[in-house]
Design an enzyme around this catalytic site. Structure first.
Site, PDB file in Angstrom:
ATOM      1  N   SER A  25      -7.100  -0.973  10.443  1.00 22.28           N
ATOM      2  CA  SER A  25      -7.535  -2.261   9.747  1.00 22.28           C
ATOM      3  C   SER A  25      -8.872  -2.620  10.397  1.00 22.28           C
ATOM      4  N   LYS A  63      -2.969  -3.273  16.246  1.00 19.37           N
ATOM      5  CA  LYS A  63      -3.517  -1.975  15.362  1.00 19.37           C
ATOM      6  C   LYS A  63      -4.535  -1.422  16.650  1.00 19.37           C
ATOM      7  N   LYS A  97       2.201  -7.516   9.206  1.00 20.39           N
ATOM      8  CA  LYS A  97       0.548  -7.795   9.010  1.00 20.39           C
ATOM      9  C   LYS A  97       0.147  -9.047   8.819  1.00 20.39           C
ATOM     10  N   ARG A 127     -11.515 -21.481   7.572  1.00 21.35           N
ATOM     11  CA  ARG A 127     -10.207 -21.140   8.272  1.00 21.35           C
ATOM     12  C   ARG A 127     -10.699 -20.832   9.606  1.00 21.35           C
ATOM     13  N   TYR A 179      -1.959  -9.478  15.812  1.00 22.30           N
ATOM     14  CA  TYR A 179      -1.879  -8.615  14.691  1.00 22.30           C
ATOM     15  C   TYR A 179      -2.990  -7.491  15.084  1.00 22.30           C
ATOM     16  N   PHE A 196       2.866   3.452   7.466  1.00 27.78           N
ATOM     17  CA  PHE A 196       2.529   2.126   6.959  1.00 27.78           C
ATOM     18  C   PHE A 196       3.141   0.886   7.691  1.00 27.78           C
ATOM     19  N   ASN A 228      12.709  -1.110   5.968  1.00 28.34           N
ATOM     20  CA  ASN A 228      13.823  -2.004   6.187  1.00 28.34           C
ATOM     21  C   ASN A 228      13.626  -3.145   5.319  1.00 28.34           C
ATOM     22  N   ASP A 284     -12.240 -16.756  10.864  1.00 27.64           N
ATOM     23  CA  ASP A 284     -12.965 -15.995   9.836  1.00 27.64           C
ATOM     24  C   ASP A 284     -14.368 -15.783  10.197  1.00 27.64           C
ATOM     25  N   LEU A 326      -6.968 -13.892  -0.160  1.00 25.64           N
ATOM     26  CA  LEU A 326      -7.538 -14.538  -1.177  1.00 25.64           C
ATOM     27  C   LEU A 326      -7.158 -14.215  -2.568  1.00 25.64           C
ATOM     28  N   ILE A 350       0.996  -1.264  -0.077  1.00 28.90           N
ATOM     29  CA  ILE A 350      -0.023  -0.202  -0.018  1.00 28.90           C
ATOM     30  C   ILE A 350       0.811   1.140   0.107  1.00 28.90           C
TER      31      ILE A 350
HETATM   32  P1  NAD Z   1       3.582  -4.756   3.467  1.00 28.54           P
HETATM   33  O1  NAD Z   1       4.169  -5.672   4.298  1.00 28.54           O
HETATM   34  O2  NAD Z   1       3.614  -4.631   2.061  1.00 28.54           O
HETATM   35  O3  NAD Z   1       4.176  -3.205   3.859  1.00 28.54           O
HETATM   36  C1  NAD Z   1       4.662  -2.820   5.086  1.00 28.54           C
HETATM   37  C2  NAD Z   1       6.144  -2.419   4.736  1.00 28.54           C
HETATM   38  O4  NAD Z   1       6.634  -2.038   6.092  1.00 28.54           O
HETATM   39  C3  NAD Z   1       6.997  -3.227   4.152  1.00 28.54           C
HETATM   40  O5  NAD Z   1       7.656  -2.761   3.124  1.00 28.54           O
HETATM   41  C4  NAD Z   1       8.135  -3.624   5.345  1.00 28.54           C
HETATM   42  O6  NAD Z   1       9.191  -4.073   4.822  1.00 28.54           O
HETATM   43  C5  NAD Z   1       7.952  -2.396   5.876  1.00 28.54           C
HETATM   44  N1  NAD Z   1       8.404  -2.499   7.522  1.00 28.54           N
HETATM   45  C6  NAD Z   1       7.871  -3.353   8.548  1.00 28.54           C
HETATM   46  N2  NAD Z   1       8.339  -3.169   9.681  1.00 28.54           N
HETATM   47  C7  NAD Z   1       9.200  -1.999   9.610  1.00 28.54           C
HETATM   48  C8  NAD Z   1      10.193  -1.555  10.465  1.00 28.54           C
HETATM   49  N3  NAD Z   1      10.104  -1.552  11.767  1.00 28.54           N
HETATM   50  N4  NAD Z   1      10.861  -0.613  10.009  1.00 28.54           N
HETATM   51  C9  NAD Z   1      10.911  -0.123   8.779  1.00 28.54           C
HETATM   52  N5  NAD Z   1      10.126  -0.849   7.789  1.00 28.54           N
HETATM   53  C10 NAD Z   1       9.530  -1.599   8.232  1.00 28.54           C
HETATM   54  O7  NAD Z   1       1.919  -4.274   4.048  1.00 28.54           O
HETATM   55  P2  NAD Z   1       0.912  -3.342   3.489  1.00 28.54           P
HETATM   56  O8  NAD Z   1      -0.144  -4.538   2.727  1.00 28.54           O
HETATM   57  O9  NAD Z   1       1.297  -2.361   2.487  1.00 28.54           O
HETATM   58  O10 NAD Z   1       0.293  -2.764   4.795  1.00 28.54           O
HETATM   59  C11 NAD Z   1       0.682  -1.255   4.884  1.00 28.54           C
HETATM   60  C12 NAD Z   1       0.144  -1.328   6.279  1.00 28.54           C
HETATM   61  O11 NAD Z   1      -1.348  -1.199   6.055  1.00 28.54           O
HETATM   62  C13 NAD Z   1       0.450  -2.312   7.340  1.00 28.54           C
HETATM   63  O12 NAD Z   1       0.413  -1.611   8.574  1.00 28.54           O
HETATM   64  C14 NAD Z   1      -0.896  -2.981   7.540  1.00 28.54           C
HETATM   65  O13 NAD Z   1      -1.124  -3.759   8.745  1.00 28.54           O
HETATM   66  C15 NAD Z   1      -1.973  -2.143   7.195  1.00 28.54           C
HETATM   67  N6  NAD Z   1      -3.058  -2.722   6.734  1.00 28.54           N
HETATM   68  C16 NAD Z   1      -2.761  -3.686   5.579  1.00 28.54           C
HETATM   69  C17 NAD Z   1      -3.759  -4.524   5.049  1.00 28.54           C
HETATM   70  C18 NAD Z   1      -3.732  -5.359   3.769  1.00 28.54           C
HETATM   71  O14 NAD Z   1      -4.556  -6.287   3.547  1.00 28.54           O
HETATM   72  N7  NAD Z   1      -2.644  -5.316   3.054  1.00 28.54           N
HETATM   73  C19 NAD Z   1      -5.206  -4.196   5.591  1.00 28.54           C
HETATM   74  C20 NAD Z   1      -5.264  -3.418   6.661  1.00 28.54           C
HETATM   75  C21 NAD Z   1      -4.240  -2.680   7.147  1.00 28.54           C
HETATM   76  C1  UD1 Z   2      -7.370 -11.159   6.444  1.00 28.96           C
HETATM   77  C2  UD1 Z   2      -7.212 -10.864   7.705  1.00 28.96           C
HETATM   78  C3  UD1 Z   2      -7.395  -9.534   8.249  1.00 28.96           C
HETATM   79  C4  UD1 Z   2      -6.892  -8.284   7.742  1.00 28.96           C
HETATM   80  C5  UD1 Z   2      -7.323  -8.702   6.217  1.00 28.96           C
HETATM   81  C6  UD1 Z   2      -6.963  -7.586   5.336  1.00 28.96           C
HETATM   82  C7  UD1 Z   2      -7.513 -13.215   8.643  1.00 28.96           C
HETATM   83  C8  UD1 Z   2      -8.193 -14.189   9.579  1.00 28.96           C
HETATM   84  N1  UD1 Z   2      -7.651 -11.770   8.595  1.00 28.96           N
HETATM   85  O1  UD1 Z   2      -8.894 -10.895   6.484  1.00 28.96           O
HETATM   86  O2  UD1 Z   2      -6.664  -9.303   9.585  1.00 28.96           O
HETATM   87  O3  UD1 Z   2      -7.453  -7.003   7.956  1.00 28.96           O
HETATM   88  O4  UD1 Z   2      -6.937  -9.914   5.902  1.00 28.96           O
HETATM   89  O5  UD1 Z   2      -5.767  -7.730   4.783  1.00 28.96           O
HETATM   90  O6  UD1 Z   2      -6.435 -13.595   7.992  1.00 28.96           O
HETATM   91  N2  UD1 Z   2      -9.767 -17.234   1.392  1.00 28.96           N
HETATM   92  C9  UD1 Z   2     -10.013 -18.358   0.955  1.00 28.96           C
HETATM   93  N3  UD1 Z   2      -8.702 -19.080   0.428  1.00 28.96           N
HETATM   94  C10 UD1 Z   2      -7.571 -18.529   0.602  1.00 28.96           C
HETATM   95  C11 UD1 Z   2      -7.288 -17.441   1.122  1.00 28.96           C
HETATM   96  C12 UD1 Z   2      -8.303 -16.586   1.693  1.00 28.96           C
HETATM   97  O7  UD1 Z   2     -10.986 -19.063   0.818  1.00 28.96           O
HETATM   98  O8  UD1 Z   2      -6.366 -19.064   0.036  1.00 28.96           O
HETATM   99  C13 UD1 Z   2     -11.090 -16.747   2.016  1.00 28.96           C
HETATM  100  C14 UD1 Z   2     -11.092 -16.570   3.456  1.00 28.96           C
HETATM  101  O9  UD1 Z   2     -11.498 -17.797   4.181  1.00 28.96           O
HETATM  102  C15 UD1 Z   2     -12.092 -15.330   3.426  1.00 28.96           C
HETATM  103  C16 UD1 Z   2     -11.919 -14.476   2.174  1.00 28.96           C
HETATM  104  O10 UD1 Z   2     -11.012 -15.503   1.370  1.00 28.96           O
HETATM  105  O11 UD1 Z   2     -13.327 -16.004   3.411  1.00 28.96           O
HETATM  106  C17 UD1 Z   2     -11.016 -13.283   2.420  1.00 28.96           C
HETATM  107  O12 UD1 Z   2      -9.722 -13.756   2.911  1.00 28.96           O
HETATM  108  P1  UD1 Z   2      -8.512 -12.737   3.102  1.00 28.96           P
HETATM  109  O13 UD1 Z   2      -8.168 -12.160   1.887  1.00 28.96           O
HETATM  110  O14 UD1 Z   2      -7.430 -13.701   4.142  1.00 28.96           O
HETATM  111  O15 UD1 Z   2      -9.148 -11.488   4.121  1.00 28.96           O
HETATM  112  P2  UD1 Z   2      -9.770 -11.455   5.492  1.00 28.96           P
HETATM  113  O16 UD1 Z   2     -10.126 -12.856   5.965  1.00 28.96           O
HETATM  114  O17 UD1 Z   2     -10.982 -10.432   5.354  1.00 28.96           O
END
Ligand code: NAD
Ligand code: UD1
Length: 337
Positions: free
Chosen positions: A124, A153, A84, A292, A149, A80, A32, A295, A200, A12
């Site tokens: 999140s 948050k 995660k 899973r 996790y 960010f 990092n 969920d 997913l 992101i």
């Molecule tokens: P990501 O892992 O791709 O990005 C996180 C980045 O932070 C990575 O590049 C990692 O190398 C860096 N990082 C981690 N710890 C560090 C530290 N101590 N110092 C410096 N760099 C560090 O994850 P993302 O999907 O881009 O998510 C970004 C943020 O959004 C995260 O905080 C995540 O928890 C939150 N978030 C993500 C999702 C999702 O589904 N992707 C959903 C809700 C919230």
């Molecule tokens: C996951 C995280 C949640 C995080 C969110 C966004 C879990 C329990 N929760 O949620 O904390 O904020 O991602 O990043 O992991 N699925 C399959 N097959 C797969 C993968 C997923 O059927 O291989 C299904 C899951 O059971 C779920 C749906 O797809 O029903 C979405 O899954 P996923 O993408 O992991 O997102 P969340 O479960 O919403």
């Protein structure tokens, strides 16, 4: 205006840095590479046609933060950086609490010391309790998180609320993302999970490219119309634009405020599979497996507060999300490396 982005090489973060550069902000990034790649940083620079300052290092490194805050005139922080993976957080909780809490604390302390007053935090939908009615509103119950996790948050949100309460001129925006997917339309940057994808759509994309034999579909007997779980999927480019809106909001507001970033629309796993097939013309093999653990059957946002207060709403459809994910996956079958 200078924006300090932590975790800006991640999924992101990189899309948001690209948007910041396109909007002509000065950008300073720290990462990092614990879950990202150097190649991504170079690709963002090429796509934007602009340079930015990059520090390789850990957000918990207070000396490095001091150097960054004294070298650059930072107006706003977007935080960010964090670990995660839900399952991993259950196996190594202390690493999650250490990384996610101490990075947030170190940042807040540096902001205090160097007079930076604005921060946007990546929270999140996982902070919401499992027993809420849908859609989830910012006032819905939080806590009872299902994994370490989620608790990190929840706790970081509280740390930031308390910091803004003590510093009345701070502006804290807590963005609760729902399920991000998609990629920049160039196909040059995108989500590059290490190992077997947990989420997913990255799994579907790897099944489509032939890296996985089939998609394990977790649970076909949920109390939903087609028996599979429903989620609120949002394009990463819409999330990036949500951060632009949050920066503008910070300029005219103080205090701490939570916002859902979602579309408000629920999509089931089976609907996602067929959308991906329609967008790409590729057939996805799947097998229905046990549920899973952890969920929820249904989770989607009420995004109306973000629309009202930030002037932001998601624009892109599920088909856009699938087509853009597939372009990235096809152009980069093995991710950045
Ligand atoms: P990501 O892992 O791709 O990005 C996180 C980045 O932070 C990575 O590049 C990692 O190398 C860096 N990082 C981690 N710890 C560090 C530290 N101590 N110092 C410096 N760099 C560090 O994850 P993302 O999907 O881009 O998510 C970004 C943020 O959004 C995260 O905080 C995540 O928890 C939150 N978030 C993500 C999702 C999702 O589904 N992707 C959903 C809700 C919230
Ligand atoms: C996951 C995280 C949640 C995080 C969110 C966004 C879990 C329990 N929760 O949620 O904390 O904020 O991602 O990043 O992991 N699925 C399959 N097959 C797969 C993968 C997923 O059927 O291989 C299904 C899951 O059971 C779920 C749906 O797809 O029903 C979405 O899954 P996923 O993408 O992991 O997102 P969340 O479960 O919403």
């Amino acid at each position: 205006m200078s924006i300090f982005v932590t975790g800006g090489a991640g999924y992101i973060g990189s899309h948001t840095v690209l948007e910041l550069l396109r909007e002509r902000y000065n950008v300073v990034v720290i990462d990092n590479f614990v879950n990202s790649s150097r190649a991504c940083v170079e690709r963002v620079k090429n796509l934007a046609g602009r340079d930015f300052t990059f520090y390789e290092g850990d957000v918990r490194d207070k000396a490095l933060l001091a150097k960054i805050f004294t070298t650059h005139n930072i107006d706003c922080v977007i935080h960010f950086a964090g670990l995660k993976a839900v399952g991993e957080s259950i196996s190594i909780p202390l690493s999650y609490y250490d990384n996610n809490l101490n990075s947030t604390l170190a940042l807040c302390q540096a902001m205090n010391k160097y007079g930076v007053k604005r921060i946007i935090f990546s929270s999140s939908a996982t902070v919401y309790s499992g027993d809420n009615e849908m859609p989830l509103r910012e006032t819905s119950k939080t806590g009872d998180c299902s994994c370490p996790y989620g608790w990190t948050k929840y706790m970081c949100e509280q740390i930031l609320r308390d910091a803004s309460f003590a510093n009345k001129d701070w502006s804290v925006v807590l963005l609760r993302y729902f399920n991000p997917l998609g990629a920049d339309k160039s196909g040059d940057i995108g989500e590059d999970p290490s190992g077997i994808p947990n989420n997913l759509v990255p799994y579907i994309a790897q099944a489509a490219i032939g890296r996985r034999e089939f998609l394990p579909l977790y649970g076909g007997d949920y109390p939903t119309p087609d028996g599979t779980c429903i989620r609120d999927y949002i394009h990463v480019a819409d999330l990036a634009s949500g951060h632009m809106a949050a920066i503008r909001y910070c300029e005219s507001h103080t205090g701490a405020k939570e916002f859902n970033l979602g579309t408000g629309k629920g999509t089931s796993v089976l609907e996602m599979i067929s959308s991906f097939e329609n967008a790409t013309g590729v057939k996805i093999n799947y097998k229905i497996m046990d549920r899973r653990p952890g969920d929820l059957p249904v989770s989607y946002a009420d995004p109306s507060l973000a629309k009202k207060e930030l002037g932001w709403s998601a624009q892109k459809s599920i088909i856009n999300m699938c087509a853009d994910t597939w372009r990235w996956q096809k152009q980069n079958p093995h991710g950045f490396n």
